[in-house]
Write a protein that holds these residues in place. Sequence first.
Motif, PDB file in Angstrom:
ATOM      1  N   VAL A 327      -7.536 -11.140  11.052  1.00 20.98           N
ATOM      2  CA  VAL A 327      -7.547 -11.683   9.649  1.00 20.98           C
ATOM      3  C   VAL A 327      -7.576 -10.635   8.486  1.00 20.98           C
ATOM      4  CG1 VAL A 327      -9.741 -12.533   8.189  1.00 20.98           C
ATOM      5  CG2 VAL A 327      -9.306 -13.359  10.380  1.00 20.98           C
ATOM      6  N   LEU A 328      -7.766  -9.466   8.954  1.00 22.71           N
ATOM      7  CA  LEU A 328      -7.595  -8.245   7.726  1.00 22.71           C
ATOM      8  C   LEU A 328      -6.260  -7.913   7.622  1.00 22.71           C
ATOM      9  CD1 LEU A 328     -10.669  -6.191   9.049  1.00 22.71           C
ATOM     10  CD2 LEU A 328     -10.443  -7.079   6.837  1.00 22.71           C
ATOM     11  N   GLY A 329      -5.529  -7.997   8.670  1.00 23.06           N
ATOM     12  CA  GLY A 329      -3.960  -7.715   8.749  1.00 23.06           C
ATOM     13  C   GLY A 329      -3.355  -8.936   7.911  1.00 23.06           C
ATOM     14  N   LEU A 330      -3.753 -10.223   7.779  1.00 25.10           N
ATOM     15  CA  LEU A 330      -3.037 -11.167   7.066  1.00 25.10           C
ATOM     16  C   LEU A 330      -3.346 -11.027   5.586  1.00 25.10           C
ATOM     17  CD1 LEU A 330      -1.712 -13.788   7.544  1.00 25.10           C
ATOM     18  CD2 LEU A 330      -3.793 -15.066   7.319  1.00 25.10           C
ATOM     19  N   PHE A 331      -4.401 -10.138   5.192  1.00 25.88           N
ATOM     20  CA  PHE A 331      -4.730  -9.846   3.956  1.00 25.88           C
ATOM     21  C   PHE A 331      -3.836  -8.835   3.433  1.00 25.88           C
ATOM     22  CE2 PHE A 331      -8.833 -12.076   4.437  1.00 25.88           C
ATOM     23  CZ  PHE A 331      -8.606 -12.817   3.176  1.00 25.88           C
ATOM     24  N   VAL A 332      -3.733  -7.867   4.279  1.00 29.53           N
ATOM     25  CA  VAL A 332      -2.733  -6.829   4.082  1.00 29.53           C
ATOM     26  C   VAL A 332      -1.251  -7.168   3.814  1.00 29.53           C
ATOM     27  CG1 VAL A 332      -1.696  -4.645   5.203  1.00 29.53           C
ATOM     28  CG2 VAL A 332      -3.966  -4.990   5.294  1.00 29.53           C
ATOM     29  N   PHE A 333      -0.734  -8.238   4.761  1.00 31.23           N
ATOM     30  CA  PHE A 333       0.343  -8.744   4.534  1.00 31.23           C
ATOM     31  C   PHE A 333       0.619  -9.267   3.352  1.00 31.23           C
ATOM     32  CE2 PHE A 333       3.024 -12.689   5.246  1.00 31.23           C
ATOM     33  CZ  PHE A 333       4.167 -12.124   5.449  1.00 31.23           C
ATOM     34  N   ALA A 334      -0.186 -10.133   2.892  1.00 31.69           N
ATOM     35  CA  ALA A 334      -0.378 -10.835   1.351  1.00 31.69           C
ATOM     36  C   ALA A 334      -0.129  -9.868   0.489  1.00 31.69           C
ATOM     37  CB  ALA A 334      -1.382 -11.607   1.355  1.00 31.69           C
ATOM     38  N   PHE A 335      -0.760  -8.834   0.504  1.00 30.80           N
ATOM     39  CA  PHE A 335      -0.860  -7.987  -0.557  1.00 30.80           C
ATOM     40  C   PHE A 335       0.368  -7.077  -0.735  1.00 30.80           C
ATOM     41  CE2 PHE A 335      -1.745  -3.248  -1.732  1.00 30.80           C
ATOM     42  CZ  PHE A 335      -2.146  -3.377  -2.998  1.00 30.80           C
ATOM     43  N   ILE A 336       1.094  -6.872   0.324  1.00 29.74           N
ATOM     44  CA  ILE A 336       2.326  -6.070   0.443  1.00 29.74           C
ATOM     45  C   ILE A 336       3.308  -6.999  -0.002  1.00 29.74           C
ATOM     46  CG2 ILE A 336       4.152  -5.046   1.768  1.00 29.74           C
ATOM     47  CD1 ILE A 336       1.679  -3.052   1.247  1.00 29.74           C
ATOM     48  N   MET A 337       3.535  -8.076   0.443  1.00 25.84           N
ATOM     49  CA  MET A 337       4.445  -9.040   0.056  1.00 25.84           C
ATOM     50  C   MET A 337       4.508  -9.549  -1.606  1.00 25.84           C
ATOM     51  SD  MET A 337       6.197  -9.590   2.784  1.00 25.84           S
ATOM     52  CE  MET A 337       5.709  -8.247   3.574  1.00 25.84           C
ATOM     53  N   ILE A 338       3.296  -9.636  -2.111  1.00 28.13           N
ATOM     54  CA  ILE A 338       3.043  -9.851  -3.530  1.00 28.13           C
ATOM     55  C   ILE A 338       3.281  -8.804  -4.370  1.00 28.13           C
ATOM     56  CG2 ILE A 338       1.614 -10.956  -5.226  1.00 28.13           C
ATOM     57  CD1 ILE A 338       0.199 -12.489  -2.883  1.00 28.13           C
ATOM     58  N   PHE A 339       2.855  -7.696  -4.058  1.00 25.53           N
ATOM     59  CA  PHE A 339       3.068  -6.408  -5.119  1.00 25.53           C
ATOM     60  C   PHE A 339       3.759  -5.325  -5.003  1.00 25.53           C
ATOM     61  CE2 PHE A 339      -1.189  -8.583  -5.656  1.00 25.53           C
ATOM     62  CZ  PHE A 339      -1.279  -9.092  -6.732  1.00 25.53           C
ATOM     63  N   PRO A 340       5.019  -5.511  -3.896  1.00 27.42           N
ATOM     64  CA  PRO A 340       5.713  -4.213  -3.882  1.00 27.42           C
ATOM     65  C   PRO A 340       6.278  -3.299  -4.700  1.00 27.42           C
ATOM     66  CG  PRO A 340       6.860  -6.195  -3.295  1.00 27.42           C
ATOM     67  CD  PRO A 340       5.554  -6.749  -3.773  1.00 27.42           C
ATOM     68  N   THR A 341       6.798  -4.086  -5.979  1.00 29.34           N
ATOM     69  CA  THR A 341       7.385  -3.230  -6.976  1.00 29.34           C
ATOM     70  C   THR A 341       6.323  -2.468  -7.624  1.00 29.34           C
ATOM     71  OG1 THR A 341       8.943  -4.942  -7.328  1.00 29.34           O
ATOM     72  CG2 THR A 341       8.723  -3.577  -8.925  1.00 29.34           C
ATOM     73  N   GLU A 342       5.242  -3.087  -7.945  1.00 27.87           N
ATOM     74  CA  GLU A 342       4.025  -2.525  -8.651  1.00 27.87           C
ATOM     75  C   GLU A 342       3.363  -1.154  -7.809  1.00 27.87           C
ATOM     76  OE1 GLU A 342       4.383  -6.786 -10.084  1.00 27.87           O
ATOM     77  OE2 GLU A 342       4.348  -5.759  -8.171  1.00 27.87           O
ATOM     78  N   ILE A 343       3.418  -1.412  -6.497  1.00 26.34           N
ATOM     79  CA  ILE A 343       3.167  -0.152  -5.789  1.00 26.34           C
ATOM     80  C   ILE A 343       3.991   0.972  -5.864  1.00 26.34           C
ATOM     81  CG2 ILE A 343       2.716   0.462  -3.338  1.00 26.34           C
ATOM     82  CD1 ILE A 343       1.736  -2.601  -2.678  1.00 26.34           C
ATOM     83  N   VAL A 344       5.176   0.643  -5.795  1.00 28.31           N
ATOM     84  CA  VAL A 344       6.150   1.843  -5.712  1.00 28.31           C
ATOM     85  C   VAL A 344       6.183   2.447  -6.909  1.00 28.31           C
ATOM     86  CG1 VAL A 344       8.613   2.272  -5.497  1.00 28.31           C
ATOM     87  CG2 VAL A 344       7.740   0.555  -4.201  1.00 28.31           C
ATOM     88  N   SER A 345       6.084   1.663  -8.275  1.00 27.68           N
ATOM     89  CA  SER A 345       6.143   2.018  -9.405  1.00 27.68           C
ATOM     90  C   SER A 345       5.019   3.181  -9.558  1.00 27.68           C
ATOM     91  CB  SER A 345       6.014   0.947 -10.647  1.00 27.68           C
ATOM     92  OG  SER A 345       4.941   0.661 -10.531  1.00 27.68           O
ATOM     93  N   VAL A 346       4.018   3.183  -8.890  1.00 28.71           N
ATOM     94  CA  VAL A 346       2.894   4.159  -9.053  1.00 28.71           C
ATOM     95  C   VAL A 346       3.302   5.436  -8.596  1.00 28.71           C
ATOM     96  CG1 VAL A 346       0.657   4.637  -8.165  1.00 28.71           C
ATOM     97  CG2 VAL A 346       1.139   2.275  -8.889  1.00 28.71           C
ATOM     98  N   PHE A 347       4.107   5.632  -7.755  1.00 23.30           N
ATOM     99  CA  PHE A 347       4.589   6.895  -7.014  1.00 23.30           C
ATOM    100  C   PHE A 347       5.648   7.747  -7.815  1.00 23.30           C
ATOM    101  CE2 PHE A 347       2.965   4.583  -3.464  1.00 23.30           C
ATOM    102  CZ  PHE A 347       2.192   5.537  -2.823  1.00 23.30           C
ATOM    103  N   THR A 348       6.604   6.970  -8.386  1.00 25.20           N
ATOM    104  CA  THR A 348       7.566   7.566  -8.858  1.00 25.20           C
ATOM    105  C   THR A 348       8.407   6.836  -9.958  1.00 25.20           C
ATOM    106  OG1 THR A 348       9.966   8.575  -8.369  1.00 25.20           O
ATOM    107  CG2 THR A 348       9.290   6.804  -7.195  1.00 25.20           C
ATOM    108  N   ASP A 349       9.232   7.424 -10.942  1.00 27.24           N
ATOM    109  CA  ASP A 349      10.016   6.752 -11.740  1.00 27.24           C
ATOM    110  C   ASP A 349      11.410   6.923 -11.548  1.00 27.24           C
ATOM    111  OD1 ASP A 349      10.404   9.255 -12.484  1.00 27.24           O
ATOM    112  OD2 ASP A 349       9.626   9.205 -14.526  1.00 27.24           O
ATOM    113  N   ASP A 350      11.847   7.352 -10.425  1.00 28.07           N
ATOM    114  CA  ASP A 350      13.152   7.506  -9.932  1.00 28.07           C
ATOM    115  C   ASP A 350      13.891   6.125  -9.963  1.00 28.07           C
ATOM    116  OD1 ASP A 350      15.363   7.657  -8.025  1.00 28.07           O
ATOM    117  OD2 ASP A 350      14.835   9.972  -7.964  1.00 28.07           O
TER     118      ASP A 350
END
Length: 455
Positions: A327-350
């Motif tokens: 169940v927890l893995g399913l929530f993680v999956f949904a989070f990554i699928m929906i917000f990948p660009t937003e996640i990456v932008s936090v790390f770098t502006d390259d």
Amino acid sequence: MAKFSSEDLGTKSISKLLIRQSLPASIGILVMSLNILVDTIFVGNWIGSIAIAAINVVLPVSFFIAALGMAIGIGGSSIISRALGANNKKRALKTFGNQITVTLLLTVSMVILGLVFINDLIPAFGGKGDIFEPAKIYYKIVLYGVPILALSMMGNNVIRAEGKPKFAMIAMIIPSVGNLVLDYVFINLLDMGMYGAGLATTVSYVLCFAYILYFFLSKHSELRISLSDFGLNMPILKEMSALGFVTLARQAVVSITYLLMNNILFDLGGESSVAVYAIIGRMLMFALFPVLGVTQGFLPIAGYNYGAYKFPRVRESINKAILYAGVLGLFVFAFIMIFPTEIVSVFTDDERVLTDTPTAMRIVFMAVPIIGIQLIGSAYFQAIGKAIPALLLTLTRQGFFFIPLVLILPNYFGEIGVWISFPIADVLSTIVTGIFLNREIRTKLIPKSSNLKID
């Protein structure tokens, strides 16, 4: 904190025990992962994307040496959990003393070797071109603190074996918070660059060790070891080594994976591709914290009840741990699928890293909802003291499947071949683990299993 003894592992509700054991473990892993995540963000924004790649190069070396402490901790904790379940306090104390002795002997030796071969190790792990110098600076200062980290990792697992997950959680939170504060001071305020990043990490290890030492010297711990317990006991050492080797092998394969990935990606796309993998690697550590927390919480419950011959409770703990992890893995999956660009932008502006990472991250996380089966299955065999199946199942994902795939697929699909190796390996290893675990449940953990003899 409410009073809790190891005996409760054999009497309380499995669901409540899993929550009680897993929640602190999950929080601890979350904070530790956030520390790594924010540390990467700080380094990327205050030093640069090359610095992110440099830290990623150092991780295999420091992970492997620190893994010695984790391996000794988990291997010995399996013995301690079962000894406490069987009411054999003397064996538990002797095991703990041996854990301390072996951890110090091995990690100090490894640090010496790591420093002697520094100029060979860094390029071998992908520290080439502009990455070499910042990686070398970070590597040296972090390596000095590895024995302290190894002792902390070992002690943390023993705390869990005693059934004290809240203390283990605090032990994980202290260095994480400390590292972030020190990062800000050393990197941003004092402008110490990579040296400051390494120094912050090393000092945070010391803070963690200080708290764990306090726990074992206080009334909170049930383990009161004496000088005689530090003397090596060969039967205990043999069993601890066999079980600990499972964890060590897993971490060794992780280090080999980093080595291969850094070199393969450097050849395919240069420093920016290594930086993409560094970000995805951090997210794998961070996003899977609830699944890993359930696995950590499951270990002492399964080990204690197996040692107490309460096999129906072991079976129930397996089923519920897999359910919660799924169940927890399913929530993680949904989070990554929906917000990948937003996640990456936090790390770098390259620009290139921002373009390449979201798609790669989605591919890597595709099989996350089912990996709980693989994690719980391999953890079960380690918890009950069956080293060989635990080792084989632990190595299935990265050793038997991922490494061959990542060596083959990029030859046909380029960089995308690297990323699709992750979900393929996850699916194959889950199928294999599921088969082994199902057979174990149906043949060993049957309802009338109280007459069975523990191997």
